[in-house]
Motif scaffolding. Structure first.
Motif, PDB file in Angstrom:
ATOM      1  N   ILE A 146      93.025  47.815  20.197  1.00 41.81           N
ATOM      2  CA  ILE A 146      92.139  48.483  21.019  1.00 41.81           C
ATOM      3  C   ILE A 146      90.812  47.653  21.194  1.00 41.81           C
ATOM      4  O   ILE A 146      90.430  46.863  20.028  1.00 41.81           O
ATOM      5  N   ASN A 147      90.228  47.601  22.339  1.00 44.61           N
ATOM      6  CA  ASN A 147      89.299  46.504  22.686  1.00 44.61           C
ATOM      7  C   ASN A 147      87.947  47.528  22.613  1.00 44.61           C
ATOM      8  O   ASN A 147      87.537  48.295  23.319  1.00 44.61           O
ATOM      9  N   ILE A 148      86.951  46.931  21.591  1.00 47.27           N
ATOM     10  CA  ILE A 148      85.672  47.707  21.299  1.00 47.27           C
ATOM     11  C   ILE A 148      84.930  46.599  21.083  1.00 47.27           C
ATOM     12  O   ILE A 148      84.757  46.094  20.175  1.00 47.27           O
ATOM     13  N   PRO A 149      84.217  46.041  22.255  1.00 50.36           N
ATOM     14  CA  PRO A 149      83.167  44.766  22.133  1.00 50.36           C
ATOM     15  C   PRO A 149      82.283  45.026  20.929  1.00 50.36           C
ATOM     16  O   PRO A 149      81.848  46.103  20.677  1.00 50.36           O
ATOM     17  N   LEU A 150      82.015  44.047  20.311  1.00 51.34           N
ATOM     18  CA  LEU A 150      80.899  44.014  19.070  1.00 51.34           C
ATOM     19  C   LEU A 150      79.765  44.992  19.409  1.00 51.34           C
ATOM     20  O   LEU A 150      79.353  45.759  18.748  1.00 51.34           O
ATOM     21  N   PRO A 151      79.051  44.608  20.339  1.00 46.43           N
ATOM     22  CA  PRO A 151      77.766  45.197  20.773  1.00 46.43           C
ATOM     23  C   PRO A 151      78.136  46.917  20.769  1.00 46.43           C
ATOM     24  O   PRO A 151      77.071  47.564  20.827  1.00 46.43           O
ATOM     25  N   ASP A 152      79.292  47.228  21.290  1.00 42.77           N
ATOM     26  CA  ASP A 152      79.642  48.738  21.444  1.00 42.77           C
ATOM     27  C   ASP A 152      80.149  49.277  20.127  1.00 42.77           C
ATOM     28  O   ASP A 152      80.436  50.528  20.006  1.00 42.77           O
ATOM     29  N   LEU A 153      80.438  48.683  19.068  1.00 45.21           N
ATOM     30  CA  LEU A 153      81.058  49.147  17.796  1.00 45.21           C
ATOM     31  C   LEU A 153      80.585  50.083  17.339  1.00 45.21           C
ATOM     32  O   LEU A 153      81.135  51.323  16.683  1.00 45.21           O
ATOM     33  N   GLU A 154      79.102  50.155  16.753  1.00 47.61           N
ATOM     34  CA  GLU A 154      78.315  51.229  16.139  1.00 47.61           C
ATOM     35  C   GLU A 154      78.501  52.401  16.812  1.00 47.61           C
ATOM     36  O   GLU A 154      78.731  53.467  16.266  1.00 47.61           O
ATOM     37  N   LEU A 190      79.846  45.832   9.276  1.00 54.00           N
ATOM     38  CA  LEU A 190      79.382  46.867   9.854  1.00 54.00           C
ATOM     39  C   LEU A 190      79.974  48.335   9.604  1.00 54.00           C
ATOM     40  O   LEU A 190      79.511  49.140   9.338  1.00 54.00           O
ATOM     41  N   ALA A 191      81.260  48.096   9.730  1.00 49.06           N
ATOM     42  CA  ALA A 191      82.186  49.451   9.597  1.00 49.06           C
ATOM     43  C   ALA A 191      82.348  49.562   8.211  1.00 49.06           C
ATOM     44  O   ALA A 191      82.025  51.031   7.970  1.00 49.06           O
ATOM     45  N   LYS A 192      82.164  48.838   7.231  1.00 47.47           N
ATOM     46  CA  LYS A 192      82.013  49.277   5.846  1.00 47.47           C
ATOM     47  C   LYS A 192      80.772  50.023   5.581  1.00 47.47           C
ATOM     48  O   LYS A 192      80.666  50.876   4.753  1.00 47.47           O
ATOM     49  N   THR A 193      79.750  49.302   6.107  1.00 48.13           N
ATOM     50  CA  THR A 193      78.350  50.228   5.930  1.00 48.13           C
ATOM     51  C   THR A 193      78.303  51.559   6.578  1.00 48.13           C
ATOM     52  O   THR A 193      77.450  52.203   6.130  1.00 48.13           O
ATOM     53  N   MET A 194      79.271  51.557   7.528  1.00 45.93           N
ATOM     54  CA  MET A 194      79.340  53.013   8.061  1.00 45.93           C
ATOM     55  C   MET A 194      80.462  54.045   7.369  1.00 45.93           C
ATOM     56  O   MET A 194      80.572  55.035   7.871  1.00 45.93           O
ATOM     57  N   GLY A 195      81.032  53.474   6.454  1.00 47.16           N
ATOM     58  CA  GLY A 195      81.826  54.274   5.425  1.00 47.16           C
ATOM     59  C   GLY A 195      83.356  54.252   5.449  1.00 47.16           C
ATOM     60  O   GLY A 195      84.116  54.727   4.977  1.00 47.16           O
ATOM     61  N   PHE A 196      83.608  53.096   6.280  1.00 46.28           N
ATOM     62  CA  PHE A 196      85.140  52.842   6.440  1.00 46.28           C
ATOM     63  C   PHE A 196      85.359  51.745   5.417  1.00 46.28           C
ATOM     64  O   PHE A 196      85.346  50.626   5.392  1.00 46.28           O
ATOM     65  N   ALA A 197      85.813  52.253   4.395  1.00 50.32           N
ATOM     66  CA  ALA A 197      86.253  51.814   3.058  1.00 50.32           C
ATOM     67  C   ALA A 197      87.189  50.872   3.320  1.00 50.32           C
ATOM     68  O   ALA A 197      87.165  49.705   2.548  1.00 50.32           O
ATOM     69  N   ASN A 198      88.089  50.892   4.119  1.00 49.19           N
ATOM     70  CA  ASN A 198      89.182  49.774   4.221  1.00 49.19           C
ATOM     71  C   ASN A 198      89.112  49.003   5.534  1.00 49.19           C
ATOM     72  O   ASN A 198      90.177  48.626   6.052  1.00 49.19           O
ATOM     73  N   ALA A 199      87.942  48.670   5.845  1.00 50.14           N
ATOM     74  CA  ALA A 199      87.799  47.818   7.051  1.00 50.14           C
ATOM     75  C   ALA A 199      88.008  46.683   6.450  1.00 50.14           C
ATOM     76  O   ALA A 199      87.394  45.964   5.374  1.00 50.14           O
ATOM     77  N   LYS A 200      88.594  45.632   7.710  1.00 53.55           N
ATOM     78  CA  LYS A 200      88.942  44.079   7.018  1.00 53.55           C
ATOM     79  C   LYS A 200      88.936  43.446   8.258  1.00 53.55           C
ATOM     80  O   LYS A 200      89.244  43.737   9.313  1.00 53.55           O
ATOM     81  N   ALA A 201      88.459  42.056   8.126  1.00 54.10           N
ATOM     82  CA  ALA A 201      88.708  41.224   9.175  1.00 54.10           C
ATOM     83  C   ALA A 201      89.832  40.379   9.215  1.00 54.10           C
ATOM     84  O   ALA A 201      90.372  40.208   7.942  1.00 54.10           O
ATOM     85  N   TYR A 202      90.249  39.924  10.406  1.00 58.41           N
ATOM     86  CA  TYR A 202      91.609  39.016  10.444  1.00 58.41           C
ATOM     87  C   TYR A 202      90.938  37.365  10.775  1.00 58.41           C
ATOM     88  O   TYR A 202      90.440  37.267  11.663  1.00 58.41           O
TER      89      TYR A 202
END
Length: 111
Positions: free
Chosen positions: A37-45, A86-98
């Motif tokens: 899914i494309n969500i540009p970083l400035p739009d993610l939050e 950012l996602a982790k700070t928003m409560g997404f516990a299993n967010a990770k980077a590739y």
């Protein structure tokens, strides 16, 4: 952190999400990762705060739950790491980077 093998298997893992945080112009230059899914970083939050119906209408998938595995990718890993944090700070516990992101993917896929 996510591995190439895990990202390659995303199309078979309907409960996992792969979010490419590159800008649309970058995607036109290189192409996209399968099932991303494309969500540009400035739009993610803003995107992660959308109501479920709006997220699905905008991105074509059900909004991930805060327990879902959400893998972030970009061109070389920097923005993916920022997106995961950012996602982790928003409560997404299993967010990770590739960390290899598009650069590693393209190399291993011969693109």
């Amino acid at each position: 952190m996510a591995t190439y093998e895990e990202v390659k298997d995303i199309p078979n893992q309907l409960d996992k999400y792969l979010v490419d945080v590159r800008n649309k112009s970058e995607l036109k230059e290189t192409g996209t990762l399968p099932a991303s899914i494309n969500i540009p970083l400035p739009d993610l939050e803003k995107a992660l705060n959308l109501p479920d119906e709006e997220f699905k209408a905008s991105y074509g998938r059900v909004k991930p739950s805060t327990e879902a595995v959400v893998i972030f990718s970009c061109k070389a890993g920097g923005r993916a790491a920022r997106a995961a944090n950012l996602a982790k700070t928003m409560g997404f516990a299993n967010a990770k980077a590739y960390p290899g992101s598009w650069t590693e993917w393209a190399q291993k896929e011969g693109k």
